[in-house]
Design a protein around this motif. Sequence first.
Motif, PDB file in Angstrom:
ATOM      1  N   ILE A 228      47.986   5.988  36.012  1.00 57.45           N
ATOM      2  CA  ILE A 228      49.030   6.321  36.991  1.00 57.45           C
ATOM      3  C   ILE A 228      50.200   7.008  36.305  1.00 57.45           C
ATOM      4  O   ILE A 228      50.720   8.014  36.797  1.00 57.45           O
ATOM      5  N   VAL A 229      50.613   6.479  35.166  1.00 53.44           N
ATOM      6  CA  VAL A 229      51.738   7.076  34.430  1.00 53.44           C
ATOM      7  C   VAL A 229      51.412   8.517  34.042  1.00 53.44           C
ATOM      8  O   VAL A 229      52.245   9.414  34.227  1.00 53.44           O
ATOM      9  N   ARG A 230      50.197   8.746  33.551  1.00 51.39           N
ATOM     10  CA  ARG A 230      49.813  10.125  33.184  1.00 51.39           C
ATOM     11  C   ARG A 230      49.871  11.048  34.404  1.00 51.39           C
ATOM     12  O   ARG A 230      50.363  12.175  34.317  1.00 51.39           O
ATOM     13  N   THR A 231      49.377  10.574  35.542  1.00 52.89           N
ATOM     14  CA  THR A 231      49.386  11.383  36.767  1.00 52.89           C
ATOM     15  C   THR A 231      50.805  11.706  37.199  1.00 52.89           C
ATOM     16  O   THR A 231      51.121  12.850  37.538  1.00 52.89           O
ATOM     17  N   LEU A 232      51.681  10.694  37.181  1.00 52.28           N
ATOM     18  CA  LEU A 232      53.069  10.913  37.590  1.00 52.28           C
ATOM     19  C   LEU A 232      53.805  11.823  36.606  1.00 52.28           C
ATOM     20  O   LEU A 232      54.633  12.635  37.026  1.00 52.28           O
ATOM     21  N   GLU A 233      53.514  11.701  35.323  1.00 52.01           N
ATOM     22  CA  GLU A 233      54.175  12.545  34.326  1.00 52.01           C
ATOM     23  C   GLU A 233      53.817  14.013  34.487  1.00 52.01           C
ATOM     24  O   GLU A 233      54.625  14.891  34.192  1.00 52.01           O
ATOM     25  N   LYS A 234      52.617  14.282  34.970  1.00 54.52           N
ATOM     26  CA  LYS A 234      52.214  15.676  35.205  1.00 54.52           C
ATOM     27  C   LYS A 234      53.032  16.299  36.322  1.00 54.52           C
ATOM     28  O   LYS A 234      53.213  17.512  36.353  1.00 54.52           O
ATOM     29  N   GLY A 235      53.491  15.480  37.278  1.00 49.75           N
ATOM     30  CA  GLY A 235      54.301  15.978  38.378  1.00 49.75           C
ATOM     31  C   GLY A 235      53.553  16.833  39.373  1.00 49.75           C
ATOM     32  O   GLY A 235      54.157  17.607  40.110  1.00 49.75           O
ATOM     33  N   GLU A 236      52.245  16.708  39.413  1.00 54.02           N
ATOM     34  CA  GLU A 236      51.438  17.549  40.284  1.00 54.02           C
ATOM     35  C   GLU A 236      51.087  16.886  41.617  1.00 54.02           C
ATOM     36  O   GLU A 236      50.589  17.555  42.514  1.00 54.02           O
ATOM     37  N   ALA A 237      51.334  15.581  41.748  1.00 56.32           N
ATOM     38  CA  ALA A 237      50.986  14.876  42.981  1.00 56.32           C
ATOM     39  C   ALA A 237      52.056  15.147  44.039  1.00 56.32           C
ATOM     40  O   ALA A 237      53.243  15.247  43.724  1.00 56.32           O
ATOM     41  N   PRO A 238      51.640  15.283  45.308  1.00 54.91           N
ATOM     42  CA  PRO A 238      52.618  15.444  46.384  1.00 54.91           C
ATOM     43  C   PRO A 238      53.531  14.209  46.455  1.00 54.91           C
ATOM     44  O   PRO A 238      53.165  13.139  45.956  1.00 54.91           O
ATOM     45  N   LEU A 239      54.677  14.360  47.077  1.00 59.12           N
ATOM     46  CA  LEU A 239      55.676  13.291  47.129  1.00 59.12           C
ATOM     47  C   LEU A 239      55.099  11.984  47.672  1.00 59.12           C
ATOM     48  O   LEU A 239      55.277  10.926  47.068  1.00 59.12           O
ATOM     49  N   ASP A 240      54.415  12.034  48.815  1.00 59.34           N
ATOM     50  CA  ASP A 240      53.871  10.807  49.403  1.00 59.34           C
ATOM     51  C   ASP A 240      52.887  10.122  48.466  1.00 59.34           C
ATOM     52  O   ASP A 240      52.884   8.905  48.319  1.00 59.34           O
TER      53      ASP A 240
ATOM     54  N   SER B 213      52.846  10.425  45.183  1.00 61.20           N
ATOM     55  CA  SER B 213      53.629   9.929  44.055  1.00 61.20           C
ATOM     56  C   SER B 213      54.257   8.575  44.385  1.00 61.20           C
ATOM     57  O   SER B 213      54.275   7.680  43.543  1.00 61.20           O
ATOM     58  N   ILE B 214      54.757   8.438  45.599  1.00 61.61           N
ATOM     59  CA  ILE B 214      55.352   7.163  46.021  1.00 61.61           C
ATOM     60  C   ILE B 214      54.299   6.061  46.042  1.00 61.61           C
ATOM     61  O   ILE B 214      54.530   4.953  45.557  1.00 61.61           O
ATOM     62  N   GLU B 215      53.119   6.367  46.572  1.00 66.53           N
ATOM     63  CA  GLU B 215      52.024   5.391  46.591  1.00 66.53           C
ATOM     64  C   GLU B 215      51.627   4.989  45.171  1.00 66.53           C
ATOM     65  O   GLU B 215      51.409   3.805  44.887  1.00 66.53           O
ATOM     66  N   LEU B 216      51.536   5.964  44.297  1.00 69.47           N
ATOM     67  CA  LEU B 216      51.182   5.680  42.906  1.00 69.47           C
ATOM     68  C   LEU B 216      52.243   4.828  42.222  1.00 69.47           C
ATOM     69  O   LEU B 216      51.928   3.899  41.474  1.00 69.47           O
ATOM     70  N   TYR B 217      53.506   5.132  42.496  1.00 66.39           N
ATOM     71  CA  TYR B 217      54.594   4.354  41.917  1.00 66.39           C
ATOM     72  C   TYR B 217      54.513   2.898  42.375  1.00 66.39           C
ATOM     73  O   TYR B 217      54.656   1.971  41.577  1.00 66.39           O
ATOM     74  N   GLN B 218      54.262   2.690  43.677  1.00 66.53           N
ATOM     75  CA  GLN B 218      54.162   1.334  44.209  1.00 66.53           C
ATOM     76  C   GLN B 218      52.975   0.588  43.590  1.00 66.53           C
ATOM     77  O   GLN B 218      53.081  -0.584  43.239  1.00 66.53           O
ATOM     78  N   GLU B 219      51.860   1.280  43.449  1.00 60.77           N
ATOM     79  CA  GLU B 219      50.690   0.670  42.815  1.00 60.77           C
ATOM     80  C   GLU B 219      51.007   0.332  41.359  1.00 60.77           C
ATOM     81  O   GLU B 219      50.663  -0.751  40.870  1.00 60.77           O
ATOM     82  N   GLY B 220      51.666   1.252  40.673  1.00 60.56           N
ATOM     83  CA  GLY B 220      52.045   1.017  39.286  1.00 60.56           C
ATOM     84  C   GLY B 220      52.962  -0.186  39.143  1.00 60.56           C
ATOM     85  O   GLY B 220      52.830  -0.973  38.197  1.00 60.56           O
ATOM     86  N   ASP B 221      53.870  -0.361  40.088  1.00 63.93           N
ATOM     87  CA  ASP B 221      54.771  -1.505  40.056  1.00 63.93           C
ATOM     88  C   ASP B 221      53.985  -2.812  40.205  1.00 63.93           C
ATOM     89  O   ASP B 221      54.236  -3.783  39.491  1.00 63.93           O
ATOM     90  N   ARG B 222      53.006  -2.827  41.118  1.00 68.24           N
ATOM     91  CA  ARG B 222      52.161  -4.021  41.280  1.00 68.24           C
ATOM     92  C   ARG B 222      51.396  -4.324  39.997  1.00 68.24           C
ATOM     93  O   ARG B 222      51.306  -5.467  39.556  1.00 68.24           O
ATOM     94  N   LEU B 223      50.862  -3.274  39.384  1.00 62.27           N
ATOM     95  CA  LEU B 223      50.110  -3.444  38.143  1.00 62.27           C
ATOM     96  C   LEU B 223      51.003  -3.931  37.005  1.00 62.27           C
ATOM     97  O   LEU B 223      50.618  -4.807  36.223  1.00 62.27           O
TER      98      LEU B 223
END
Length: 82
Positions: A23-35, A37-47
């Motif tokens: 998830i961190v690698r995906t978010l660091e690339k900055g290529e995911a759409p905003l929605d 990215s938010i879902e990934l961030y929330q999942e990352g927080d749970r993890l």
Amino acid sequence: MATTAEDVSQLSFEAALARLEEIVRTLEKGEAPLDKSIELYQEGDRLKRHCEARLKDAQARIEQIAFGSDGKPAGLKPFDAG
């Protein structure tokens, strides 16, 4: 492969950490759409919270050998993270 809170609780520490790193690698690339990215961030927080809890549990189970004044082992004492 998004993981729900229920899914996260079933993961080993290693599996949760691997997914968090992905998830961190995906978010660091900055290529995911905003929605997404938010879902990934929330999942990352749970993890992250899951991994922290697993580490805390592991630390609580670790025992250290206590040495007496003569330098010989005198028994075991609980792990002290502080």
